[in-house]
Design an enzyme around this catalytic site. Structure first.
Site, PDB file in Angstrom:
ATOM      1  CG  PHE A  78      12.004 -36.160 -12.865  1.00  8.57           C
ATOM      2  CD1 PHE A  78      12.278 -37.490 -12.563  1.00  8.57           C
ATOM      3  CD2 PHE A  78      10.713 -35.846 -13.274  1.00  8.57           C
ATOM      4  CE1 PHE A  78      11.285 -38.473 -12.645  1.00  8.57           C
ATOM      5  CE2 PHE A  78       9.725 -36.817 -13.368  1.00  8.57           C
ATOM      6  CZ  PHE A  78      10.017 -38.134 -13.058  1.00  8.57           C
ATOM      7  CE  LYS A 129      14.896 -25.219 -15.140  1.00  2.00           C
ATOM      8  NZ  LYS A 129      14.484 -26.272 -14.177  1.00  2.00           N
ATOM      9  CD  GLU A 131      12.290 -27.659 -10.705  1.00  2.00           C
ATOM     10  OE1 GLU A 131      12.811 -28.067 -11.762  1.00  2.00           O
ATOM     11  OE2 GLU A 131      11.181 -27.076 -10.668  1.00  2.00           O
ATOM     12  CB  CYS A 140       9.473 -39.762 -22.650  1.00  2.00           C
ATOM     13  SG  CYS A 140      10.943 -40.013 -23.611  1.00  2.00           S
ATOM     14  CD  GLU A 166       3.853 -38.739 -19.839  1.00  2.00           C
ATOM     15  OE1 GLU A 166       3.730 -37.542 -19.537  1.00  2.00           O
ATOM     16  OE2 GLU A 166       4.853 -39.180 -20.432  1.00  2.00           O
TER      17      GLU A 166
HETATM   18  P1  NAD Z   1       8.176 -31.073 -16.443  1.00  2.00           P
HETATM   19  O1  NAD Z   1       7.524 -30.603 -17.688  1.00  2.00           O
HETATM   20  O2  NAD Z   1       7.469 -30.907 -15.161  1.00  2.00           O
HETATM   21  O3  NAD Z   1       9.590 -30.291 -16.248  1.00  2.00           O
HETATM   22  C1  NAD Z   1      10.517 -30.191 -17.286  1.00  2.00           C
HETATM   23  C2  NAD Z   1      11.302 -28.894 -17.104  1.00  2.00           C
HETATM   24  O4  NAD Z   1      10.407 -27.791 -17.183  1.00  2.00           O
HETATM   25  C3  NAD Z   1      12.023 -28.794 -15.771  1.00  2.00           C
HETATM   26  O5  NAD Z   1      13.299 -28.266 -15.983  1.00  2.00           O
HETATM   27  C4  NAD Z   1      11.141 -27.861 -14.965  1.00  2.00           C
HETATM   28  O6  NAD Z   1      11.863 -27.078 -14.053  1.00  2.00           O
HETATM   29  C5  NAD Z   1      10.510 -26.983 -16.025  1.00  2.00           C
HETATM   30  N1  NAD Z   1       9.174 -26.552 -15.646  1.00  2.00           N
HETATM   31  C6  NAD Z   1       8.245 -27.250 -14.919  1.00  2.00           C
HETATM   32  N2  NAD Z   1       7.123 -26.528 -14.781  1.00  2.00           N
HETATM   33  C7  NAD Z   1       7.309 -25.361 -15.431  1.00  2.00           C
HETATM   34  C8  NAD Z   1       6.498 -24.208 -15.642  1.00  2.00           C
HETATM   35  N3  NAD Z   1       5.255 -24.123 -15.159  1.00  2.00           N
HETATM   36  N4  NAD Z   1       6.998 -23.202 -16.367  1.00  2.00           N
HETATM   37  C9  NAD Z   1       8.246 -23.271 -16.866  1.00  2.00           C
HETATM   38  N5  NAD Z   1       9.066 -24.340 -16.685  1.00  2.00           N
HETATM   39  C10 NAD Z   1       8.609 -25.370 -15.985  1.00  2.00           C
HETATM   40  O7  NAD Z   1       8.612 -32.581 -16.696  1.00  2.00           O
HETATM   41  P2  NAD Z   1       9.247 -33.621 -15.661  1.00  2.00           P
HETATM   42  O8  NAD Z   1       8.203 -34.035 -14.693  1.00  2.00           O
HETATM   43  O9  NAD Z   1      10.545 -33.121 -15.154  1.00  2.00           O
HETATM   44  O10 NAD Z   1       9.566 -34.830 -16.667  1.00  2.00           O
HETATM   45  C11 NAD Z   1       8.635 -35.814 -17.007  1.00  2.00           C
HETATM   46  C12 NAD Z   1       7.951 -35.489 -18.323  1.00  2.00           C
HETATM   47  O11 NAD Z   1       8.914 -35.331 -19.349  1.00  2.00           O
HETATM   48  C13 NAD Z   1       7.027 -36.603 -18.801  1.00  2.00           C
HETATM   49  O12 NAD Z   1       5.865 -36.033 -19.326  1.00  2.00           O
HETATM   50  C14 NAD Z   1       7.839 -37.286 -19.892  1.00  2.00           C
HETATM   51  O13 NAD Z   1       7.073 -37.959 -20.863  1.00  2.00           O
HETATM   52  C15 NAD Z   1       8.542 -36.121 -20.478  1.00  2.00           C
HETATM   53  N6  NAD Z   1       9.725 -36.532 -21.212  1.00  2.00           N
HETATM   54  C16 NAD Z   1       9.682 -36.492 -22.567  1.00  2.00           C
HETATM   55  C17 NAD Z   1      10.764 -36.912 -23.297  1.00  2.00           C
HETATM   56  C18 NAD Z   1      10.745 -36.880 -24.791  1.00  2.00           C
HETATM   57  O14 NAD Z   1      11.793 -37.058 -25.385  1.00  2.00           O
HETATM   58  N7  NAD Z   1       9.619 -36.650 -25.444  1.00  2.00           N
HETATM   59  C19 NAD Z   1      11.917 -37.376 -22.644  1.00  2.00           C
HETATM   60  C20 NAD Z   1      11.938 -37.387 -21.246  1.00  2.00           C
HETATM   61  C21 NAD Z   1      10.834 -36.954 -20.544  1.00  2.00           C
END
Ligand code: NAD
Length: 495
Positions: free
Chosen positions: A149, A173, A176, A281, A380
């Protein structure tokens, strides 16, 4: 209530799954739309469109593919304000953060405009008599991107710009929580001349992600998000025979040595810790104060905090917006609740700040005397909370960082070139800043952390992105050796 649809084969397609998720305006706390959550059949439809578009797109000339990217870049720049507004409305970040996100995203489109130069293979003439060897880089087919997000415009651009330019077709994808920007980008790609089916968007949750991970027609998956999900994506995608790059979470430390310019370090810590409400991140979440610099640094940071204006993206003077959801805001606040009982000192408490009462706001927080083993150090937090760890020596600072499970980014502030050089040599972190708090590599390098911040061996975007989205084919060819044989050309060689 507005419903957010999918984008399949060049048009908006209503969701038929019967399942939806709420999309909030985090600055007001109100639900402003609902997003269709794709079923297996809807993901399959997007993959089928991408599969059908692949033969035509991979055969499209490099110059035409580059031209589409140039057109897309112009359209994104033209619609900059509209995209930033959409980011701000669904994510909550203030306009300056949204504009910054877009600027860093556009860099990736610009890199992809130069794809013809990146797709050059190698050629060795005459490896033996009449034999030449050369390599070519070919696209994989249908590839998918699953995004978080916190950068709804930039992170998809990290993926699809290179994926498409190298000749693949793409299924995105998005998160959401803020899905609308992806649909606007799909529309702009179409206006740029991208054929239908080359770029598709399926909105959804775990059900859509799981179908992507097992779909036999998807060759590769790019993921950016939290570490537990990144690990799951990597394990499941590779078990299904896919190429997977999965970037995870972070806990980025900023080391301040006693010789650092304290004002410069304090300015850097404030913008890197609280920018985008800490939901980056590459946000700095721990300052490591070395050798007695702690008191001066905390004073300099604390005196800057009351000036940082928290407010909605509609307020042009606001510097920090709300958090993404109420639940996340409450989780971030819980670290302030538990910190004192674990032995830390809350110097500035965002829960008591004067912030808008509507929406998912939390003021900025500063916690001192944080140590490994405390939740505010180990986890985090992903919010506007900066922790300070005090250590006596440079070696202790390095050891602290190297022992942390995450290794996304880090920074050192010093006037000592030798210390900076030693730090870049021995720190176990993928992206290092020297007097730069957020060292996100420019688009012609690649982005990636170490340790639990990445799964798989491929960094994202830049040259690593080109490699990820292509496979190399090496051709060994024999023709009569012009040096030793007289080839019958079938027509006179000379007049
Ligand atoms: P998230 O892991 O909750 O979600 C990321 C994606 O995975 C979304 O599209 C979501 O729909 C999907 N998802 C969530 N739960 C799932 C599940 N149980 N099974 C399958 N798919 C699932 O992450 P977020 O809260 O949207 O984003 C924040 C996180 O992303 C933080 O931990 C941040 O550090 C990380 N991030 C990392 C980078 C990087 O380059 N390393 C960059 C941006 C964000």
């Amino acid at each position: 209530m507005r419903t957010i649809e999918h984008w399949i084969n060049g048009s908006l397609v209503p969701s038929t799954s019967g399942r939806t998720g709420p999309v909030y305006n985090p600055a007001t706390g109100e639900q402003q739309a609902e997003v269709g959550l794709a079923s297996v059949a809807e993901v399959d439809a997007a993959v089928a469109a991408a599969k059908a578009a692949f033969p035509g797109w991979r055969s499209t000339s490099l110059s035409r593919r580059a031209e589409v990217m140039f057109n897309f870049r112009s359209l994104v720049v033209e619609h900059r304000d509209e995209i930033a507004r959409l980011v701000s409305i669904e994510h909550g970040k203030v306009p300056s953060d949204a504009a910054g996100e877009l600027a860093r995203g556009i860099e990736n489109i610009e890199f992809a405009c130069g794809i013809p130069a990146m797709l050059k293979g190698g050629y060795s003439e005459g490896v033996s008599g009449g034999v030449d060897v050369y390599s070519i880089k070919q696209p994989l087919g249908v590839v998918a991107g699953i995004t978080p997000f916190n950068f709804p415009a930039m992170v998809p651009m990290w993926m699809f710009a290179n994926a498409i330019a190298t000749g693949n077709t793409f299924v995105l994808k998005p998160s959401e929580k803020d899905p609308s920007v992806a649909l606007l980008m799909a529309d702009l790609l179409k206006q740029a001349g991208l054929p239908d089916g080359v770029f598709n968007v399926v909105n959804g949750d775990k059900a859509a992600v799981d179908r992507i991970l097992e779909h036999p027609d998807i060759e590769a998956v790019s993921f950016v998000g939290s570490t537990p999900i990144a690990q799951y994506i990597y394990a499941t995608g590779t078990a299904n025979g896919k190429r997977v790059q999965a970037l995870g979470g972070a806990k980025n430390h900023m080391v301040v040595l006693p010789d650092a310019d304290i004002d410069m370090a304090a300015d850097a810590a404030v913008s890197a810790a609280y920018g985008s409400a800490g939901e980056r991140c590459m946000a700095i979440s721990v300052v490591v104060a070395v050798g007695g610099v702690g008191d001066r640094l905390i004073e300099a940071i604390s005196e800057r905090l009351p000036r940082l204006k928290v407010g909605p993206g509609t307020d042009p003077t606001a510097e920090m917006g709300p958090l993404i959801t109420r639940e996340h805001r409450d989780k971030v606040a819980s670290y302030l609740e538990s910190a004192p009982s674990q032995g830390a000192t809350v110097v500035v408490d965002g829960r008591t700040a004067d912030v808008p009462s509507e929406g998912f706001f939390l003021g900025v927080s500063l916690i001192d005397n944080v140590k490994p083993g405390m939740a505010s150090y180990d986890d985090e937090i992903f919010g506007p909370v900066l922790s300070v760890v005090r250590v006596d020596t440079y070696d202790e600072a390095v050891d602290l960082i190297n022992r942390h499970q995450y290794g996304n980014g880090t920074a050192i502030f010093t006037r000592d070139g030798g210390a900076a050089k030693a730090f870049q040599f021995e720190i176990k972190v993928g992206m290092v800043g020297i007097n730069v708090p957020i060292p996100v590599p420019v688009a012609y390098y690649s982005f990636g952390g170490w340790k639990a911040s990445i799964f798989g061996d491929s960094n994202i975007y830049g040259p690593a992105g080109v490699d990820f989205y292509t496979r190399t084919k090496t051709v060994t060819s024999r023709w009569p050796d012009p040096a030793t044989s007289s080839v019958d050309l079938g027509f006179p060689r000379t007049r």
